[in-house]
Design a protein around this motif. Structure first.
Motif, short mmCIF file in Angstrom:
data_model
loop_
_atom_site.label_atom_id
_atom_site.label_comp_id
_atom_site.label_asym_id
_atom_site.label_seq_id
_atom_site.Cartn_x
_atom_site.Cartn_y
_atom_site.Cartn_z
N GLU A 1 5.20 -6.38 -0.47
CA GLU A 1 3.80 -6.02 -0.29
C GLU A 1 3.05 -7.18 0.36
OE1 GLU A 1 1.87 -6.84 -4.57
OE2 GLU A 1 3.74 -5.69 -4.60
N PHE A 2 1.78 -6.96 0.73
CA PHE A 2 0.99 -8.03 1.30
C PHE A 2 0.68 -9.09 0.24
CE2 PHE A 2 -0.51 -4.89 4.60
CZ PHE A 2 0.15 -5.51 5.63
N ASN A 3 0.74 -10.36 0.67
CA ASN A 3 0.44 -11.48 -0.19
C ASN A 3 -0.52 -12.42 0.54
OD1 ASN A 3 2.45 -11.40 -2.68
ND2 ASN A 3 3.62 -10.78 -0.87
N PHE B 1 -6.99 2.13 7.05
CA PHE B 1 -6.44 1.05 6.22
C PHE B 1 -4.93 0.96 6.40
CE2 PHE B 1 -5.43 4.53 3.40
CZ PHE B 1 -4.35 4.10 2.66
N PHE B 2 -4.43 -0.20 6.05
CA PHE B 2 -3.00 -0.50 6.17
C PHE B 2 -2.55 -1.13 4.86
CE2 PHE B 2 0.40 -3.23 8.44
CZ PHE B 2 1.36 -2.26 8.23
N GLU B 3 -1.53 -0.54 4.25
CA GLU B 3 -1.00 -1.03 2.97
C GLU B 3 0.51 -0.91 2.98
OE1 GLU B 3 -1.08 1.52 -0.73
OE2 GLU B 3 -2.58 0.03 -1.32
N LYS B 4 1.20 -1.91 2.44
CA LYS B 4 2.65 -1.88 2.36
C LYS B 4 3.07 -1.43 0.97
CE LYS B 4 4.95 -5.19 4.34
NZ LYS B 4 5.44 -6.55 4.68
N ASP B 5 4.19 -0.71 0.90
CA ASP B 5 4.66 -0.18 -0.38
C ASP B 5 5.05 -1.29 -1.33
OD1 ASP B 5 4.31 2.40 0.46
OD2 ASP B 5 6.38 2.63 1.17
#
Length: 284
Positions: free
Chosen positions: A207-209, A194-198
């Motif tokens: 963050e992802f939007n 998985f890939f997640e931004k702080d």
């Protein structure tokens, strides 16, 4: 008393600001080395005939210029399993191209570069990769329960020793995020990454939007390259961490046969890869 304190404070400020000295740090320099960017990647569903190898020379650490492109070298790759040779054509801009390369899974290839009367050589085996079977976004499973993240899923082959590299990059970013992944304890299972931004409370765009676009690629890599890229990733992400291990000089698999001390930077790698392009949507 107030006037005295104020005057004393001004004297302190003046004494501090007047004691600035310019310190010139002498940075050691070294002779330029050959830099080899030889990643022959075969995208699933394509022929993989068109490949490029980039050559340049290293520059000083604080030099703001890019690496110096290098032309005039002889570059060829040989399939040692079949004996077929592939000559890469000098484009005079640091790139060497070919349009008839034939990738064969589990075949071994040797890179030969001749430059300045010295021969550099490296050997690697082309590794396969399972296709990405699904991609999903979620608010669960990451480090933040209310931040969007994206998962990819693939099946790891049974009774095989496999090593993976995952490359994440958001549209508009300059540099990708890399992860290494062995199947040592999960052999033969469905795997995911998985890939997640702080989250940044001061910047909701951090963050992802919904509407953000990411490219995710899954590479099959050799054990030798896995060991190399793992150290490379650890050193890259530990920058500024006072508790991290001291960085070491990483040497790739490109050996100078004529003068071993004049080694090259970089790595010769062959990989099959699969990739997906994903656009985030409103989470229900």
């Amino acid at each position: 008393m107030k006037l005295y304190i104020k005057s004393f404070f001004v004297l302190i400020v003046l004494s501090i600001t007047s004691c600035e000295d310019v310190i010139e740090v002498s940075v050691p320099s070294a002779e330029p080395r050959l830099v080899i960017e030889a990643s022959l990647d075969w995208k699933k569903g394509t022929l993989g005939n068109e490949q490029t190898i980039q050559l340049s020379t290293s520059t000083p650490y604080f030099d703001t210029e890019k690496l110096d492109p290098l032309s005039g070298a002889s570059v060829k790759v040989k399939n040692t399993s079949t004996g077929v040779e592939y000559v890469f054509i000098d484009q005079k801009d640091g790139s060497y191209n070919i349009s008839n390369f034939e990738p064969v899974i589990n075949n071994t290839y040797t890179l030969e570069i001749i430059y300045s009367n010295e021969t550099y050589s490296a050997t690697e085996t082309l590794r396969a990769v399972s296709p990405i079977k699904a991609v999903e976004q979620t608010l669960e499973g990451g480090f933040y329960d209310d931040v969007l993240d994206v998962y990819i899923f693939w099946d790891d082959p049974v009774d095989e020793e496999n090593y993976y590299m995952i490359r994440f990059i958001e549209e508009g970013d300059l540099l990708p995020i890399l992860e290494d992944f062995p199947d040592e304890f999960v052999n033969g299972n469905q795997l995911d990454a998985f890939f997640e931004k702080d989250r940044d409370s001061d910047d909701p765009e951090a963050e992802f939007n919904p509407g953000d676009v990411v490219d995710i690629s899954l590479y099959g890599i050799s054990k030798e390259y896995f060991n190399y890229v793992r150290l490379l990733i650890e050193q890259y992400y530990s920058g500024g961490d006072p508790f991290s291990a001291i960085p070491v000089k990483l040497k790739g698999n490109c050996v100078n046969i004529d003068n071993p001390e004049n080694y090259a930077h970089g790595y010769f790698r062959l990989s099959e890869f699969d990739t997906v392009n994903y656009t985030f949507v409103e989470q229900e």
